[in-house]
Every structure is written in structure tokens, then in C-alpha cells.
Design a protein around this motif. Structure first.
Motif, PDB file in Angstrom:
ATOM      1  N   LEU A  48       0.829  -1.210   0.000  1.00 50.02           N
ATOM      2  CA  LEU A  48       0.000   0.000   0.000  1.00 50.02           C
ATOM      3  C   LEU A  48       0.861   1.257   0.000  1.00 50.02           C
ATOM      4  CD1 LEU A  48      -2.825  -0.988   2.528  1.00 50.02           C
ATOM      5  CD2 LEU A  48      -3.039  -0.714   0.053  1.00 50.02           C
ATOM      6  N   VAL A 107      -5.542  -0.416  -3.772  1.00 48.11           N
ATOM      7  CA  VAL A 107      -5.889  -1.148  -2.560  1.00 48.11           C
ATOM      8  C   VAL A 107      -6.546  -2.491  -2.845  1.00 48.11           C
ATOM      9  CG1 VAL A 107      -7.096  -0.985  -0.349  1.00 48.11           C
ATOM     10  CG2 VAL A 107      -6.276   1.081  -1.480  1.00 48.11           C
ATOM     11  N   ILE A 133     -12.763  -2.586  -3.008  1.00 46.87           N
ATOM     12  CA  ILE A 133     -11.887  -2.693  -1.836  1.00 46.87           C
ATOM     13  C   ILE A 133     -12.503  -3.639  -0.808  1.00 46.87           C
ATOM     14  CG2 ILE A 133     -10.925  -1.422   0.128  1.00 46.87           C
ATOM     15  CD1 ILE A 133     -10.715   1.021  -1.700  1.00 46.87           C
ATOM     16  N   GLU A 169      -8.768   2.136   3.576  1.00 47.90           N
ATOM     17  CA  GLU A 169      -7.828   1.046   3.783  1.00 47.90           C
ATOM     18  C   GLU A 169      -7.737   0.681   5.263  1.00 47.90           C
ATOM     19  OE1 GLU A 169      -4.305   2.646   2.048  1.00 47.90           O
ATOM     20  OE2 GLU A 169      -5.353   3.175   0.211  1.00 47.90           O
TER      21      GLU A 169
END
Length: 427
Positions: free
Chosen positions: A14, A20, A285, A338
Motif C-alpha cells: 500500500l 488497494v 476494496i 484502507e
């Protein structure tokens, strides 16, 4: 220990800048393939998990609130709000900055999209403040911090995501976040007024702001207030779910846009396409994070962390301190989505083991994640501000200006930790 190594690999990728969703999915597949005795059978239930995500009625509120915010972004509402608020506070030293904070709070309660709020304020408010002779650091810090209020003041996208990740009612999270959000607004305003009082040269009283009639002020402030009260009030009163209120909010935003004569096919196309892009990114994600969690849990990662906090530490306040410090430090390097999908699911079993109230803990996380928008070098609000402001303000001036507001956010976080009733006041 393999699970810990897997976690470190994800963070490293990352930081390199790989998207992501691809990081989550590819790392999960790689570890499932390389670790003996694991295999791809670990993904057998993944299709059912994905189906559950896509049919989750709570998460349906995400694209709806995004659409609502994007429609309001193009309706000229922010511009009219700022003009009216500036006129109301034009005789107060630091009043222009105070009006920016209040407009930021109203935009947060109306749109919930940080990027839209920061860009709008940067284009509209920043030139006005600089023309009035405001210190560039104070002006940029005020705009960036006010724009991020959408992270904690409902309807907030992050609160919806946290509600799903932590299995908490989104309506309760919205109610729990109201007072902490208002406390943060109060801290911003108090800081601006106090600093302006002791250093008058950084926030002069503007001479170029015209007086606005009471009628114009009412026309610009009442419609967004009515929309805010309708959307949030229906949730708080139990009349509608967050998803139903979000759908009503979209209709209300379209009506406001029609009244402001900004409703057209170009605007609808823009709002639709951007909503699809942002929603698609969030759900991709989420799917990648689901694959990651399957492998991580199979490797015993969650058990390792639970055992560490319960057996090696065993103190709830030490756990809260470590969790908050970890999220704050990670916020310097990776964004809130994230962190929500990597860190929060790991913390939830420990939170449950210690008997911590999930609504209170979720609001703490949301307040902490708000700081990630301001912390350099990767604070998204800083990028939005710099991109919209161009060469009128230097990057270092922005960094200098946001430091006091980051400290105020940490102060707000500390107050909510010390006084949990701030979260439970409306519950």
C-alpha cells in the motif's frame, strides 16, 4: 507469525502505491497458494460473502449519499451559504474563518463527502480569505479542516462503512457522532477567535464583504438546513432507515438543484458517473478485503492479536491507547478506507473481548480517521486543497496551517475518550 508477515506485506504494498483492492486480493491469493496446507479451498465461501456484500441494505446507502453530495456540489449551495455566513460575521475579527467552519459543518451534514467539501471551499472561500488579508496558514488550515468535518458529522460515508465492518447500527452511529462533531466545530471556532484576538494581523476584518439582506440569508440557509433535518431527523426518529433516508436525500438534493436552476442533463451525468466510480472503488476494496480476511483468519491472525491483548497486556485502556495511536500513525501513510478494512476488523474481536461499547469505539475510530485527511505527506484534504488552490499557496504553508487543527482533532478525540456521554447523549 505467517499472518503477521502477511499483514506487513499488505502495508508495504500500500505504501508503494499499488491500488488497494488489487493488494488485498493478490496477497490473499499468493499466500493461499504458497502456504502448505492452505490452498484455494479457503476461498470456497468467498462467492457467498460477495453476495452478502452486494445485497447488504446498509451499504446501499453509500452510493445514495455520494449521489446526494455530488448533486449538491453542483447546485451552487455552498457559494450562497458562504456569502450569507460571511455577511453575518463580517464585523467580527476572524469572522470570515468562523463562517468557513460553519459552512463546512453544514456541508458535512448535507453531503458527507470530504473531497467535494474541500474542493468547493478551496475554490470559493480560500480566495476570499486571502483577498481579505488572512494569514495563508490560517486560511488553508481552516479550509482543509472544515472540509473534513464530513468525516464525523452525519451522514458520513465512513460511519456507514464502520457500521457494516463492526456490525453496529448505522442509525446509532449517526446519533452518537452528532455531539462529538459539534464539539469539534466548537474547538475550531474557539481556536480561530482566540488566535485572531491575540494576533489581529493574521485575521483582519474584511472591508470588501457587502451586506446581505435577511431574506437572502434565509433563502440560502434554510433549504440545506431543511434537507439536513429531513434526512437525519427521519433516521433519529426511527421513521426511516439510513438507506431510505439517503434515497430521500437524493430526491431533496435534486429539488434544491431545480430551485437553484442548476438541474440539467450535464449535472445528472456528472453525478451518476462519479457515483459509480466512487461506489465501485469502495465495493472493490470491500471484496478484496473479504478475501484477505479469509486467509488472514485461516492463518490465525485474529487469534494472535486477541491473545496478545488479553494475555500479554490484559488492560482495556492500554488496548484503546495502542489502537488509537496505531490508527493515527497509519493515517499518515494510508487513507481511511484502507484502515477501515485492514485494521478495524482485527480490532473488533479484541473490543468485544474487553466489553467495550461498539458505538463509542466506532466514533473514536471515526474521529481518529478524520485526522488522516490532514496528516502529511498523504493527507487527501491537503491534495484536494493544493490542487484547487494552485500556485496561490505553497505546500509548506498548508502543512504549517493544518498542524493546530490536527492538535484540535486529537483534543476532541481525548474529550470523547474521557467523557463517553458525548456519544451516548442522543442514544
Amino acid at each position: 507469525m505467517i499472518a503477521l508477515f502477511m499483514f506487513i506485506v499488505v502495508l508495504a504494498l500500500l505504501l508503494v502505491g499499488i491500488p488497494v483492492a488489487f493488494v488485498f486480493g493478490s496477497v490473499a491469493i499468493a499466500f493461499a497458494f504458497l502456504i502448505p496446507g492452505l490452498g484455494f479451498e479457503v476461498f470456497d465461501i468467498l462467492p457467498f460473502r460477495i453476495y452478502g456484500i452486494m445485497s447488504n441494505t446498509t451499504l446501499m446507502a453509500v452510493p445514495l449519499f455520494i449521489t446526494m453530495g455530488l448533486v449538491l456540489e453542483k447546485s451552487k449551495m455552498a457559494e450562497r451559504l458562504l456569502v450569507s455566513m460571511s455577511a453575518m460575521f463580517r464585523d467580527v475579527r476572524g469572522g470570515l474563518a468562523v463562517s468557513v467552519v460553519l459552512v463546512g459543518a453544514m456541508l458535512a451534514a448535507s453531503t458527507g463527502i470530504v473531497s467535494a467539501s474541500v474542493v468547493m471551499m478551496s475554490v470559493i472561500a480560500l480566495p476570499l480569505m486571502l483577498k481579505a488579508g488572512y494569514d495563508k496558514g490560517l486560511a488553508s488550515g481552516t479550509v482543509a479542516a472544515s472540509g473534513t468535518l464530513g468525516q464525523i458529522i452525519p451522514p458520513s460515508i465512513i460511519l456507514i462503512i464502520l457500521g457494516d465492518v463492526m456490525s453496529v447500527s448505522v442509525g446509532e452511529l449517526f446519533m452518537g457522532a452528532v455531539l462529538p462533531g459539534l464539539v469539534l466545530v466548537g474547538l475550531y471556532i474557539a481556536y480561530i477567535l482566540i488566535r485572531s484576538y491575540f494576533s489581529p494581523e493574521i485575521a483582519p476584518i474584511p472591508k470588501n464583504i457587502k451586506e446581505v439582506s435577511t431574506k437572502e440569508i434565509i433563502i440560502s440557509i434554510v433549504p440545506p438546513l431543511l434537507l439536513m433535518v429531513s434526512v437525519l431527523g427521519s433516521i433519529f426518529a426511527g421513521i426511516a432507515s439510513p438507506t431510505e433516508s439517503a434515497a430521500f436525500g437524493v430526491v431533496g438534493a435534486l429539488v434544491l438543484s431545480y430551485i437553484n436552476k442548476s438541474l440539467n442533463m450535464e449535472m445528472l451525468k456528472y453525478a451518476s458517473l462519479e457515483s459509480v466510480k466512487l461506489s465501485g472503488m469502495i465495493f472493490m476494496i470491500l471484496i478484496g478485503a473479504t478475501a484477505f480476511s479469509l486467509v488472514f483468519n485461516e492463518l490465525g491472525g485474529t487469534d494472535l492479536i486477541v491473545d496478545f491483548f488479553h494475555e500479554d497486556i490484559g488492560d482495556v485502556w492500554v488496548f484503546i491507547a495502542i489502537a488509537m495511536i496505531s490508527i493515527f500513525i497509519l493515517g499518515f501513510f494510508i487513507d481511511f478506507i484502507e484502515i477501515s478494512f485492514i485494521i478495524v476488523p482485527i480490532l473488533v474481536p479484541v473490543m468485544e473481548g474487553f466489553g467495550i461499547d461498539p458505538v463509542w469505539f466506532a466514533v473514536l475510530i471515526a474521529l481518529n480517521l478524520q485526522a488522516s485527511f490532514l496528516t502529511p505527506p498523504f493527507g487527501l484534504s491537503l491534495f484536494f486543497l493544493k490542487g484547487a488552490a494552485g500556485d496561490t499557496i505553497k505546500t509548506m504553508e498548508i502543512y504549517k496551517g493544518i498542524i493546530p487543527f490536527i492538535l484540535l482533532q486529537l483534543l476532541g478525540l481525548g474529550l470523547v475518550i474521557l467523557f463517553p456521554d458525548l456519544v451516548f447523549a442522543f442514544l
